[in-house]
Design a protein around this motif. Structure first.
Motif, mmCIF file in Angstrom:
data_model
loop_
_atom_site.group_PDB
_atom_site.id
_atom_site.type_symbol
_atom_site.label_atom_id
_atom_site.label_comp_id
_atom_site.label_asym_id
_atom_site.label_seq_id
_atom_site.Cartn_x
_atom_site.Cartn_y
_atom_site.Cartn_z
ATOM 1 N N ILE A 3 0.641 -1.216 0.044
ATOM 2 C CA ILE A 3 0.195 -0.109 -0.891
ATOM 3 C C ILE A 3 0.846 1.417 0.185
ATOM 4 O O ILE A 3 0.184 2.722 -0.278
ATOM 5 C CB ILE A 3 -0.894 0.026 1.555
ATOM 6 C CG1 ILE A 3 -0.278 -0.078 2.821
ATOM 7 C CG2 ILE A 3 -2.344 -1.421 1.268
ATOM 8 C CD1 ILE A 3 -1.104 0.360 4.127
ATOM 9 N N ALA A 4 2.073 1.345 -0.016
ATOM 10 C CA ALA A 4 2.597 2.417 -0.465
ATOM 11 C C ALA A 4 3.116 3.817 -1.106
ATOM 12 O O ALA A 4 2.784 2.841 -2.344
ATOM 13 C CB ALA A 4 4.682 1.787 -0.101
ATOM 14 N N LEU A 5 3.196 4.570 -1.116
ATOM 15 C CA LEU A 5 2.986 5.343 -2.146
ATOM 16 C C LEU A 5 4.387 5.103 -3.402
ATOM 17 O O LEU A 5 4.080 5.699 -4.411
ATOM 18 C CB LEU A 5 2.420 6.528 -2.128
ATOM 19 C CG LEU A 5 1.339 6.898 -1.246
ATOM 20 C CD1 LEU A 5 0.985 8.056 -1.253
ATOM 21 C CD2 LEU A 5 0.106 6.677 -2.832
ATOM 22 N N GLY A 6 5.431 4.992 -2.862
ATOM 23 C CA GLY A 6 6.391 5.245 -3.489
ATOM 24 C C GLY A 6 8.046 3.596 -2.552
ATOM 25 O O GLY A 6 7.470 3.107 -1.297
ATOM 26 N N ARG A 7 8.526 3.062 -3.645
ATOM 27 C CA ARG A 7 9.736 2.090 -2.971
ATOM 28 C C ARG A 7 10.543 2.547 -3.619
ATOM 29 O O ARG A 7 10.796 2.764 -4.539
ATOM 30 C CB ARG A 7 8.924 0.848 -3.092
ATOM 31 C CG ARG A 7 7.846 0.221 -2.156
ATOM 32 C CD ARG A 7 6.986 -1.165 -2.525
ATOM 33 N NE ARG A 7 7.772 -1.583 -4.163
ATOM 34 C CZ ARG A 7 6.212 -1.579 -5.240
ATOM 35 N NH1 ARG A 7 5.165 -2.296 -5.009
ATOM 36 N NH2 ARG A 7 7.149 -1.872 -6.016
ATOM 37 N N LEU A 8 11.662 2.391 -3.117
ATOM 38 C CA LEU A 8 13.334 2.456 -4.075
ATOM 39 C C LEU A 8 13.245 0.951 -3.154
ATOM 40 O O LEU A 8 13.702 0.738 -1.904
ATOM 41 C CB LEU A 8 13.829 2.690 -2.567
ATOM 42 C CG LEU A 8 13.701 4.681 -2.891
ATOM 43 C CD1 LEU A 8 15.206 5.555 -2.424
ATOM 44 C CD2 LEU A 8 14.401 4.934 -4.620
ATOM 45 N N ALA A 9 14.490 0.220 -3.750
ATOM 46 C CA ALA A 9 14.817 -0.174 -3.507
ATOM 47 C C ALA A 9 16.335 -0.752 -3.818
ATOM 48 O O ALA A 9 16.915 0.293 -4.908
ATOM 49 C CB ALA A 9 14.657 -1.750 -4.725
ATOM 50 N N LEU A 25 24.129 3.320 4.052
ATOM 51 C CA LEU A 25 24.536 4.637 3.358
ATOM 52 C C LEU A 25 24.182 3.793 1.940
ATOM 53 O O LEU A 25 24.891 2.634 1.958
ATOM 54 C CB LEU A 25 25.722 5.070 2.822
ATOM 55 C CG LEU A 25 25.287 6.444 4.266
ATOM 56 C CD1 LEU A 25 26.511 6.951 4.462
ATOM 57 C CD2 LEU A 25 24.432 7.249 4.172
ATOM 58 N N GLY A 26 23.071 4.185 1.247
ATOM 59 C CA GLY A 26 23.406 2.979 -0.637
ATOM 60 C C GLY A 26 23.400 3.856 -1.542
ATOM 61 O O GLY A 26 22.491 5.125 -1.819
ATOM 62 N N ASN A 27 22.683 2.750 -2.936
ATOM 63 C CA ASN A 27 23.097 3.769 -3.936
ATOM 64 C C ASN A 27 21.463 3.042 -4.241
ATOM 65 O O ASN A 27 20.715 1.327 -4.019
ATOM 66 C CB ASN A 27 23.520 2.785 -4.875
ATOM 67 C CG ASN A 27 25.380 3.012 -5.000
ATOM 68 O OD1 ASN A 27 25.137 4.315 -4.643
ATOM 69 N ND2 ASN A 27 26.089 2.288 -5.102
ATOM 70 N N ALA A 28 20.394 3.616 -4.838
ATOM 71 C CA ALA A 28 19.008 3.536 -5.256
ATOM 72 C C ALA A 28 19.002 2.215 -6.631
ATOM 73 O O ALA A 28 19.148 3.128 -7.600
ATOM 74 C CB ALA A 28 18.123 4.139 -5.124
ATOM 75 N N LEU A 29 18.840 0.932 -6.545
ATOM 76 C CA LEU A 29 18.263 0.418 -8.050
ATOM 77 C C LEU A 29 17.275 0.548 -9.256
ATOM 78 O O LEU A 29 17.347 0.618 -10.099
ATOM 79 C CB LEU A 29 18.815 -0.913 -7.734
ATOM 80 C CG LEU A 29 20.574 -1.369 -6.775
ATOM 81 C CD1 LEU A 29 19.983 -2.872 -6.371
ATOM 82 C CD2 LEU A 29 21.289 -0.714 -7.512
#
Length: 58
Positions: A3-9, A25-29
């Motif tokens: 139900i989330a409006l946005g997601r990042l992997a 800390l990371g990089n969005a894929l």
């Protein structure tokens, strides 16, 4: 969270201890989003955001 409006992997690059917290800390894929009213948190309360009349050009 379906139900989330946005997601990042993300891919974790490093983990940093800050006091009693761990900051990742990371990089969005990949990024995904959908339309909907966002959930907000202010003054220890959850709610939804609505535009002020001045934001609508009135």
């Amino acid at each position: 969270m379906p139900i989330a409006l946005g997601r990042l992997a993300c891919e974790v690059e490093s983990m940093v201890r800050v006091g009693d917290h761990m900051v990742l800390l990371g990089n969005a894929l990949h990024a995904h989003h959908r339309d909907g009213a966002p959930l907000t948190y202010h003054a220890q309360r959850f709610g939804t955001h609505t535009a002020l009349d001045s934001d609508l050009g009135s």
